[in-house]
Design an enzyme around this catalytic site. Structure first.
Site, PDB file in Angstrom:
ATOM      1  N   HIS A  46       0.873  -1.173   0.000  1.00  0.00           N
ATOM      2  CA  HIS A  46       0.000   0.000   0.000  1.00  0.00           C
ATOM      3  C   HIS A  46       0.913   1.227   0.000  1.00  0.00           C
ATOM      4  O   HIS A  46       2.010   1.189   0.556  1.00  0.00           O
ATOM      5  CB  HIS A  46      -0.846  -0.041   1.276  1.00  0.00           C
ATOM      6  CG  HIS A  46      -1.911   1.011   1.362  1.00  0.00           C
ATOM      7  ND1 HIS A  46      -1.640   2.305   1.728  1.00  0.00           N
ATOM      8  CD2 HIS A  46      -3.246   0.952   1.156  1.00  0.00           C
ATOM      9  CE1 HIS A  46      -2.762   2.996   1.749  1.00  0.00           C
ATOM     10  NE2 HIS A  46      -3.754   2.204   1.391  1.00  0.00           N
ATOM     11  N   ASP A  61       3.163  -4.412   8.146  1.00  0.00           N
ATOM     12  CA  ASP A  61       1.963  -3.593   8.011  1.00  0.00           C
ATOM     13  C   ASP A  61       0.759  -4.526   8.188  1.00  0.00           C
ATOM     14  O   ASP A  61       0.422  -5.293   7.300  1.00  0.00           O
ATOM     15  CB  ASP A  61       1.964  -2.932   6.626  1.00  0.00           C
ATOM     16  CG  ASP A  61       0.673  -2.186   6.337  1.00  0.00           C
ATOM     17  OD1 ASP A  61      -0.241  -2.206   7.182  1.00  0.00           O
ATOM     18  OD2 ASP A  61       0.576  -1.592   5.243  1.00  0.00           O
ATOM     19  N   GLN A  95      -4.427  -4.866   7.055  1.00  0.00           N
ATOM     20  CA  GLN A  95      -5.429  -5.787   6.498  1.00  0.00           C
ATOM     21  C   GLN A  95      -5.398  -7.141   7.190  1.00  0.00           C
ATOM     22  O   GLN A  95      -6.101  -8.065   6.764  1.00  0.00           O
ATOM     23  CB  GLN A  95      -5.188  -5.984   4.989  1.00  0.00           C
ATOM     24  CG  GLN A  95      -5.349  -4.714   4.169  1.00  0.00           C
ATOM     25  CD  GLN A  95      -6.794  -4.243   4.081  1.00  0.00           C
ATOM     26  OE1 GLN A  95      -7.736  -4.978   4.404  1.00  0.00           O
ATOM     27  NE2 GLN A  95      -6.990  -3.015   3.649  1.00  0.00           N
ATOM     28  N   LYS A 128     -10.425  -0.298  10.224  1.00  0.00           N
ATOM     29  CA  LYS A 128     -10.643  -1.507   9.411  1.00  0.00           C
ATOM     30  C   LYS A 128     -11.015  -2.699  10.300  1.00  0.00           C
ATOM     31  O   LYS A 128     -11.395  -3.748   9.795  1.00  0.00           O
ATOM     32  CB  LYS A 128      -9.391  -1.834   8.598  1.00  0.00           C
ATOM     33  CG  LYS A 128      -9.048  -0.769   7.548  1.00  0.00           C
ATOM     34  CD  LYS A 128      -7.821  -1.162   6.769  1.00  0.00           C
ATOM     35  CE  LYS A 128      -7.187  -0.016   6.020  1.00  0.00           C
ATOM     36  NZ  LYS A 128      -7.955   0.439   4.857  1.00  0.00           N
ATOM     37  N   CYS A 141      -4.770   2.370  -3.770  1.00  0.00           N
ATOM     38  CA  CYS A 141      -3.519   2.836  -3.157  1.00  0.00           C
ATOM     39  C   CYS A 141      -2.374   1.842  -3.350  1.00  0.00           C
ATOM     40  O   CYS A 141      -1.499   1.711  -2.483  1.00  0.00           O
ATOM     41  CB  CYS A 141      -3.700   3.145  -1.661  1.00  0.00           C
ATOM     42  SG  CYS A 141      -4.880   4.446  -1.356  1.00  0.00           S
TER      43      CYS A 141
HETATM   44  N1  PLP Z   1      -1.680  -0.645   4.747  1.00  0.00           N
HETATM   45  C1  PLP Z   1      -2.599  -1.364   4.122  1.00  0.00           C
HETATM   46  C2  PLP Z   1      -2.266  -2.764   3.709  1.00  0.00           C
HETATM   47  C3  PLP Z   1      -3.844  -0.826   3.858  1.00  0.00           C
HETATM   48  O1  PLP Z   1      -4.770  -1.555   3.235  1.00  0.00           O
HETATM   49  C4  PLP Z   1      -4.128   0.484   4.279  1.00  0.00           C
HETATM   50  C5  PLP Z   1      -5.440   1.095   3.984  1.00  0.00           C
HETATM   51  O2  PLP Z   1      -6.130   0.714   3.086  1.00  0.00           O
HETATM   52  C6  PLP Z   1      -3.127   1.193   4.933  1.00  0.00           C
HETATM   53  C7  PLP Z   1      -1.916   0.613   5.153  1.00  0.00           C
HETATM   54  C8  PLP Z   1      -3.351   2.588   5.391  1.00  0.00           C
HETATM   55  O3  PLP Z   1      -4.369   2.631   6.321  1.00  0.00           O
HETATM   56  P1  PLP Z   1      -4.862   4.046   6.875  1.00  0.00           P
HETATM   57  O4  PLP Z   1      -5.342   4.818   5.692  1.00  0.00           O
HETATM   58  O5  PLP Z   1      -5.935   3.684   7.826  1.00  0.00           O
HETATM   59  O6  PLP Z   1      -3.681   4.665   7.522  1.00  0.00           O
END
Ligand code: PLP
Length: 429
Positions: free
Chosen positions: A142, A219, A222, A245, A386
């Site tokens: 992401h 990270d 998800q 999420k 993203c």
């Molecule tokens: N990492 C992953 C794998 C994501 O799917 C997302 C959001 O879709 C993020 C990071 C970023 O999350 P946030 O926008 O809540 O900071």
């Protein structure tokens, strides 16, 4: 707040039958899923990878906070101030239990995963990355786990390397092994891909990275809503996630890191709360985790992150994963049979995939697909999710994406299949 847990533990929770979740009963706890859209159609929410819906327990906890004990934390020597501080710190313990952190002081509250990654990139990264140093990422990250590292290596004259993926979206660990010979300082990768659903072998990758002398950031944005996460078993150094999420409100999230790393890291944001003593020309820092929580936090949201963590823990994340895996096992063949021309992406083996289904209908732009589905009350995301470099790697401009959560059901999948038929009818394909 945690009233559900004893029932679950005693086996008297009606939402669990024969060791499995009863999705219809869980669904009933999410008020928004009972609403109708402007066309009078019930909401079929298939965009949980963007943000999840919230159960009553979470909604009501927020309401209770503002009605009964809204006050700043770590300040007021009066009843509601003490109550809000106690709830805020209790939430930290709930989050620590949820990810099996050995010490709740290792849980730093952030607004989301993005902020948590930036915290590590600025605080740890600017102190530990120097010219010529390598950071290894993957092609499926992401943007939140890519752009902060781009900024860091641009500033420090370091380098980024990327673990490639196979055409069906699985990381090439053989290439990872080769990249580790570059002796990277940090390896950062997603636990579960937000675009393809791939569940990466994070414990194995962490072991490989550590053997090469690198630290590891996972990270988990998800992962925490969908699979059991045990940071001690993974043995990563940093683990980050967002609350929104995982059934919690926006504005909540966390960074977990090993104590000695957090203690050695300089503050990220500076101001009130993160200090012990302030003089005109110098200051001393507070203990962890407060050293990294400058200013007034999003108190209600973080308290509610604890409520969401307790809610999921009561259901047991193994059961949540099993429910979503079964749904995926139902959905993938059902979609392929009903709409054989559909392009589906990501690993087809549900054992290594979360409940994320990116797809394209040949000849129809995903934005149009999402718009027509919306008329039927079906919410999916369309675009690059993203992950522009991943879409480039797969030679895709965009995809439509359906994604599940604990409240998703086979009826949602059936609605999607019918919705796609309607899209094809509208576009005459
Ligand atoms: N990492 C992953 C794998 C994501 O799917 C997302 C959001 O879709 C993020 C990071 C970023 O999350 P946030 O926008 O809540 O900071």
């Amino acid at each position: 707040m945690t009233l559900i847990e004893p029932a679950a533990a005693l086996g008297t929770d009606p939402r669990i039958r024969d060791g499995r979740l009863v999705p219809e009963l869980i669904r009933a706890e999410f008020p928004i899923l009972g609403t109708l859209n402007a066309h009078g159609r019930p909401l079929v929410y298939l965009d949980s990878a963007s943000s999840s819906q919230k159960p009553l327990a979470v909604i009501e906890a927020m309401d209770t906070y503002y009605r009964e004990y809204n006050a700043n934390v770590h300040r007021g020597i009066y009843e509601i101030g003490e109550r809000s501080t106690a709830a805020y710190e209790a939430a930290r313990r709930s989050v620590a239990r949820f990810i099996n952190a050995p010490d709740h002081h290792e849980v730093v509250f952030t607004r989301n995963a993005t902020e948590a990654i930036n915290l590590v990139a600025y605080s740890w990264g600017r102190r530990n990355i120097a010219a010529g140093d390598v950071i290894v990422l993957t092609e499926m990250e992401h943007h939140a786990n890519l752009v902060p590292w781009q900024l860091l290596v641009q500033e420090k004259d370091g380098d980024l390397e990327f673990i490639p993926i196979t055409d069906d979206g699985v990381l090439r660990l053989d290439v990872f092994e080769v990249l580790l010979r570059l002796k990277p300082k940090l390896v950062a990768f997603t636990h579960v891909s937000n675009t393809l659903g791939t569940i990466n072998p994070v414990a194995e990758m962490t072991r490989m990275a550590h053997a090469a002398g690198a630290l590891v950031l996972v990270d988990g944005a998800q992962a925490v809503p969908h699979v059991p996460v045990d940071v001690q078993a993974i043995e990563a150094d940093f683990y980050v996630f967002s609350g929104h999420k995982m059934l919690a409100p926006t504005g909540s999230g966390a960074l977990w890191a090993r104590r000695e790393l957090l203690e050695a890291m300089p503050p990220f944001l500076a101001g009130g709360e993160m200090i012990r003593e302030v003089h005109l020309r110098r200051s001393d820092w507070n203990d962890i985790p407060w050293k990294f929580e400058a200013g007034t936090p999003d108190i209600a949201a973080e308290i509610d992150l604890g409520v969401a963590a307790d809610y999921l823990r009561a259901l047991r994340m193994g059961r949540v994963r099993e429910h979503e895996r079964e749904l995926l096992e139902y959905a993938l063949p059902a979609l392929a049979v009903a709409h054989p021309e559909l392009s589906l992406y990501g690993p087809m083996d549900p054992a290594i995939r979360g409940g994320v289904i990116p797809f394209n209908i040949p000849g129809i732009h995903p934005h149009d697909v999402a718009q027509v589905l919306d008329r039927s009350g079906i919410a999916v995301r369309a675009g690059h999710h993203c992950t522009m470099p991943l879409h480039e790697r797969l030679d895709l401009a965009a995809t439509a994406r359906a994604s599940f959560n604990v409240y998703s059901t086979r009826a949602d999948v059936d609605a999607l299949i019918a919705g796609i038929a309607e899209v094809k009818r509208v576009f005459g394909v």
